[in-house]
Motif scaffolding. Structure first.
Motif, mmCIF file in Angstrom:
data_model
loop_
_atom_site.group_PDB
_atom_site.id
_atom_site.type_symbol
_atom_site.label_atom_id
_atom_site.label_comp_id
_atom_site.label_asym_id
_atom_site.label_seq_id
_atom_site.Cartn_x
_atom_site.Cartn_y
_atom_site.Cartn_z
ATOM 1 N N LEU A 421 0.867 -1.179 0.000
ATOM 2 C CA LEU A 421 0.000 0.000 0.000
ATOM 3 C C LEU A 421 0.904 1.230 0.000
ATOM 4 C CD1 LEU A 421 -2.815 1.311 0.203
ATOM 5 C CD2 LEU A 421 -2.504 1.313 2.688
ATOM 6 N N ASN A 422 0.911 1.961 -1.087
ATOM 7 C CA ASN A 422 1.727 3.170 -1.179
ATOM 8 C C ASN A 422 0.918 4.355 -0.664
ATOM 9 O OD1 ASN A 422 4.071 2.014 -2.277
ATOM 10 N ND2 ASN A 422 3.122 1.932 -4.303
ATOM 11 N N ALA A 423 1.296 4.833 0.508
ATOM 12 C CA ALA A 423 0.599 5.952 1.141
ATOM 13 C C ALA A 423 1.490 7.186 1.082
ATOM 14 C CB ALA A 423 0.273 5.617 2.597
ATOM 15 N N THR A 428 -3.543 10.628 2.146
ATOM 16 C CA THR A 428 -4.346 9.461 2.514
ATOM 17 C C THR A 428 -4.228 8.404 1.427
ATOM 18 O OG1 THR A 428 -6.328 10.358 1.440
ATOM 19 C CG2 THR A 428 -6.002 10.888 3.775
ATOM 20 N N ALA A 429 -4.538 7.195 1.798
ATOM 21 C CA ALA A 429 -4.533 6.077 0.851
ATOM 22 C C ALA A 429 -5.696 5.159 1.194
ATOM 23 C CB ALA A 429 -3.213 5.327 0.916
ATOM 24 N N LYS A 430 -6.284 4.559 0.186
ATOM 25 C CA LYS A 430 -7.433 3.668 0.380
ATOM 26 C C LYS A 430 -6.928 2.227 0.452
ATOM 27 C CE LYS A 430 -11.236 4.688 -1.631
ATOM 28 N NZ LYS A 430 -12.292 4.922 -2.639
#
Length: 452
Positions: A421-423, A428-430
């Protein structure tokens, strides 16, 4: 491969390495430390492909960096996941293996076969060039079985290993090829003080620095299946072991039965068992604890809950079991191959009492599993049939073992999370989760993220 209870110098390879890389193992007892700066970009070394293969896409250009891996003595032999991260994000999961054998590294620039020390030994090697063949010479001090096992695919290597054992005259004594991407092993009957050569290369003669492997050689037989491979906690059960050389020391597939006492500690689900024979101690295999009633003999009438362990007599044949149910009963049915090396690829089917197919499952997780799992709701009172079929190179041998379990489905759920997960920093990241509800579970699921 790194040795248990030691600190090992290793070389890590990857793309876009930077000086701020951080390394971590998924087993928190293990530490990985960088030593020095990342090396230069590595250009593939000659020889290069010719003919049709010369038009293939080139390999990516990696860099390498030195590191140290420390594995405590209480870590079991097996595969360990690890990752790296920097300001650009995290890498995908990579793997290395741990073992308790004396471990050496191949001499990469040698021109001749490498002489191995006394067995057992574990060799860390690479097929660095196309058409490369690695040779290792060894002898044994007494007659008996010798087992050679390759670990490559299990640690993420692209190597499809061909493993050959040759005698001093160059004649092939035994060979095996990993055509299915599952790694391979050989057990052969060795003669004392006779020179042997273990030869390893890629099935398609590919090669680059990422084609790493671990070759384990020990003077011992090899287990590939156990019937049953499950047992009740705190009780002794006769277990029939299937393997090469375990009864007579030959290189053939044979069986031997031993009384095995399963641990009384119900908090553990598996335990390692090492079979001692007159020809050496086999590598440990993992047996499991189970409180399910086990169907014995040739009986085919199942209850809920119960389990049965059987050997498939021929490929693509079907074993059928009868079971009674009431309308609305929900069963969790699971079938899985029990071989420790090449498990049966099994499918499970439910029929009504007239033999009409009601439901079927071949793979638990869309092509990535050889087990079969399904949840079945009885549409009416009556008798049903559960069929198990399987395919494997070992399906018509004593190692073609599977285990079928039937239980009342319990409300539960399973969550699958993405590997990466690239935040963005300050953003923000989903996070997308795949949720599979089981046993009629419809409740809310609370999710939290820790360790950020």
């Amino acid at each position: 491969s790194v040795a248990v209870g030691q600190t090992t110098d290793v070389i890590l390879g990857g793309y876009d390495w930077t000086p701020d890389m951080q390394l971590f193992a998924h087993d928190q007892r293990i530490t990985i430390e960088l030593v020095g700066e990342p090396g230069p970009i590595i250009v593939p070394e000659p020889p290069y492909w010719f003919g049709k293969k010369s038009r293939r896409a080139p390999f990516l250009l990696p860099r390498e960096v030195k590191a140290k891996v420390t594995v405590p003595a209480d870590v079991k032999s097996g595969v360990v996941k690890w990752q790296a991260a920097n300001a650009n994000g995290a890498t995908s999961v990579s793997r290395f293996s741990t073992n308790s054998f004396p471990t050496i590294t191949e001499s990469a620039d040698r021109q001749h076969a490498q002489q191995l020390p006394e067995l057992p030994v574990c060799i860390n090697g690479q097929i660095r060039h196309i058409r490369e063949v690695d040779d290792f010479n060894f002898t044994v001090d007494k007659d008996g079985p010798v087992t050679c096992a390759v670990i490559a695919r299990a640690i993420g290597s692209e190597l499809n290993a061909v493993l050959e054992i040759r005698d001093g005259a160059g004649n092939i004594v035994a060979d095996a090829a990993d055509t299915a991407g599952q790694d391979t092993a050989i057990t052969f009957a060795a003669t004392a003080n006779t020179p042997y050569t273990a030869r390893i290369y890629d099935l398609d003669f590919r090669g680059n620095r990422a084609f790493v492997y671990q070759l384990q050689i020990q003077a011992a037989p090899r287990i590939i299946a156990a019937v049953p491979c499950h047992g009740p906690a705190g009780k002794s059960v006769p277990v029939k072991f299937v393997g090469y050389g375990i009864a007579t020391g030959s290189g053939t597939l044979e069986t031997i039965t031993r009384e095995v006492t399963f641990p009384a500690d119900i908090s553990v689900s598996t335990f390692d068992y090492s079979l001692e024979t007159d020809f050496g101690t086999c590598a440990a295999v993992s047996l499991q604890l189970s409180d399910l009633p086990e169907l014995s003999g040739d009986a085919n009438d199942l209850l809920v809950p119960s389990a049965v362990t059987r050997t498939l007599s021929e490929p693509y044949t079907e074993d059928r079991f009868t079971i009674s149910g009431m309308k609305g009963d929900v069963w969790a049915i699971n079938a899985a191959g029990c071989s420790f090396e090449f498990p049966l690829d099994v499918a499970v089917t439910v029929y009504d009492q007239d033999g009409k197919q009601l439901t079927r499952n071949d793979d638990s997780t869309a092509g990535s599993s050889t087990a079969a799992t399904l949840e079945f709701t009885c549409p009416a009172d009556g008798q049903y049939q559960i069929g198990v079929t399987g395919t494997s190179p070992l399906a018509d041998t004593p190692a073609g073992v599977y285990r079928l379990t039937v239980q009342v489905a319990q409300p539960d759920f399973e969550i699958t999370v993405p590997e990466l997960l690239n935040a963005p920093l300050g953003g923000t990241a989903k996070l997308s989760l795949k949720v599979v509800r089981q046993g009629g579970f419809q409740g809310a699921i609370d999710v939290s993220v820790e360790g950020l």
